[in-house]
Design an enzyme around this catalytic site. Structure first.
Site, PDB file in Angstrom:
ATOM      1  CG  ASP A 124      29.099  -7.758  55.510  1.00 22.89           C
ATOM      2  OD1 ASP A 124      28.866  -8.986  55.697  1.00 22.89           O
ATOM      3  OD2 ASP A 124      30.451  -7.554  55.052  1.00 22.89           O
ATOM      4  CG  ASP A 184      30.576 -14.958  58.315  1.00 26.71           C
ATOM      5  OD1 ASP A 184      30.867 -16.033  57.764  1.00 26.71           O
ATOM      6  OD2 ASP A 184      31.390 -14.281  58.959  1.00 26.71           O
TER       7      ASP A 184
END
Length: 407
Positions: A124, A184
């Protein structure tokens, strides 16, 4: 008479409830309308800036607002995947009006997550570092921000497996997945493309490009909907299974996952000029916009295949990501006018029907997002990433009105 009075009371209640949604009703998102909405967003963000210190009391490790639960503002530590969105939103406010107070606040919240540049336990890095430091560098050219971006890109690159051809997304649930890659992860590639531009080191570019190609090959079905998680054998690169973690089922189309794909491949086309990526983005857009389960107001349910439609929660965060992605796609595609028209419709609907009332919800802007329905987590709540991509989309639309670059 009693029936008439009862009807009037119900009408008054409904009218009052409607009037609590948003700062103002029926805003038209022309140039003046965007200016008005940004002023209202600034007012709401001031509420958030006052609410954070109270929520942070006694919890110095909590650095950024994420959502609210049971009437309380919930903050997260810097390691949380959402920690960079509020700093990024503050940078967008500064970029819009160039008032120094927003730069000051943005620097404060950005600094709180700098240590994440070394966090190699997660994919992330783009969400955390690029949304915060990346926007900060874009607006200020601060050399310290440049250094953070480069370090973060090196950290993210360490998770790339050349045999698989993709960056590992998660380290948790090792009993469930061997080498999980989630859709993602496409959003984290922008950090790598930026690092190549900042350093001239093309290794970052090649990792991002290969990850996008591998994902395009293995994540998408014939209708261009996307699986959420693809699990690989790290020693052979073979696909083990295709599953979900946040969608309704392995075979369903989780709404935010489709949004990540649209946004990600649009960005990859921008960075590479590879027309295959442009075509992929257009095909994902076709799946989303032509889906029979997409509501008339264009704000998707949390999963396009959720069994209880139309009695399923919406995901405003997915709508915001889709709108932002479509605005950029409109500048590259021959169908640009159509994509821009749809994006404006989505943003108008979000603005007029899905915003918080002024001063409410601790300063969050949008309501009715869904984090993870299968986990019964963050269902029908405000979320910081919904706000971030909404504000980004408004900024992009304003840029287009000014005949500037969408970015």
């Amino acid at each position: 008479m009693k029936r008439i009075i009862k009807h009037l009371i119900v009408t008054i209640i409904i009218t009052a409830a409607c009037c609590t949604v948003g700062f103002s009703q029926k805003v038209k998102l022309n140039k003046a309308g965007i200016q008005k909405v940004f002023k209202e967003i600034e007012s709401q963000t001031n509420v958030m800036l006052k609410a954070v210190p109270e929520a942070q009391a006694g919890h110095a490790n909590l650095v950024s607002p994420r959502t609210e639960k049971d009437g309380k503002l919930l903050l997260v530590a810097s390691k949380d995947w959402t920690s960079g969105f509020f700093p990024g939103l503050l940078w967008y406010l500064y970029g819009f009006n160039h008032q120094s107070k927003w730069a000051t606040a943005a620097r404060q919240y950005t600094a709180r997550i700098e240590k994440e540049k070394w966090n190699a336990t997660t994919h992330d890095m783009g969400f955390k570092v690029y949304c915060s430091f990346g926007n900060g560098y874009r607006l200020t050219k601060d050399p310290t921000y440049k250094a953070v971006i480069i370090t973060a890109a090196k950290t993210l690159s360490s998770r790339f497996n050349p045999t698989v051809g993709a960056i590992r997304s998660w380290d948790h649930n090792k009993q469930k997945w061997a080498y999980p890659v989630i859709i993602d992860n496409m959003l984290n590639l922008e950090l790598l493309f930026e690092a190549t531009k900042l350093t001239g080191d093309t290794s970052f570019y090649h990792i991002a490009d290969q990850h996008a190609k591998t994902t395009m090959k293995n994540h998408f079905r014939k209708d261009y909907s996307s699986f959420h998680v693809v699990d690989y054998d790290s020693t052979t690169g073979r696909v083990i299974k295709k599953t979900t973690h946040q969608g309704y089922s392995d075979a369903s189309a989780w709404a935010r996952g489709q949004a990540w794909g649209l946004y990600g491949y649009t960005m990859c086309y921008r960075e590479t000029g590879n027309k295959t990526y442009l075509a992929q983005a257009e095909l994902i857009a076709r799946f989303i916009l032509n889906n029979p389960h997409l509501p008339k107001d264009l704000i998707p349910y949390w999963d396009f295949d959720a069994p209880g439609i139309p009695n399923e929660p919406r995901d405003v965060s997915a709508a915001a990501v889709i709108a932002s992605g479509l605005l950029e796609l409109s500048t590259y595609s021959k169908k640009g006018h159509y994509y821009r028209k749809i994006a404006i419709k989505i943003l108008t609907r979000l603005t007029n029907h899905y915003r918080s009332a002024a001063g409410r919800h601790h300063g969050f802007i949008l309501l009715h997002s869904t984090g993870s329905k299968p986990s019964h987590s963050e269902v029908d709540v405000p979320l910081n990433y919904a706000d971030y991509y909404y504000v980004e989309a408004l900024q992009r639309l304003d840029n287009l009105y000014l005949h500037k670059s969408v970015l």
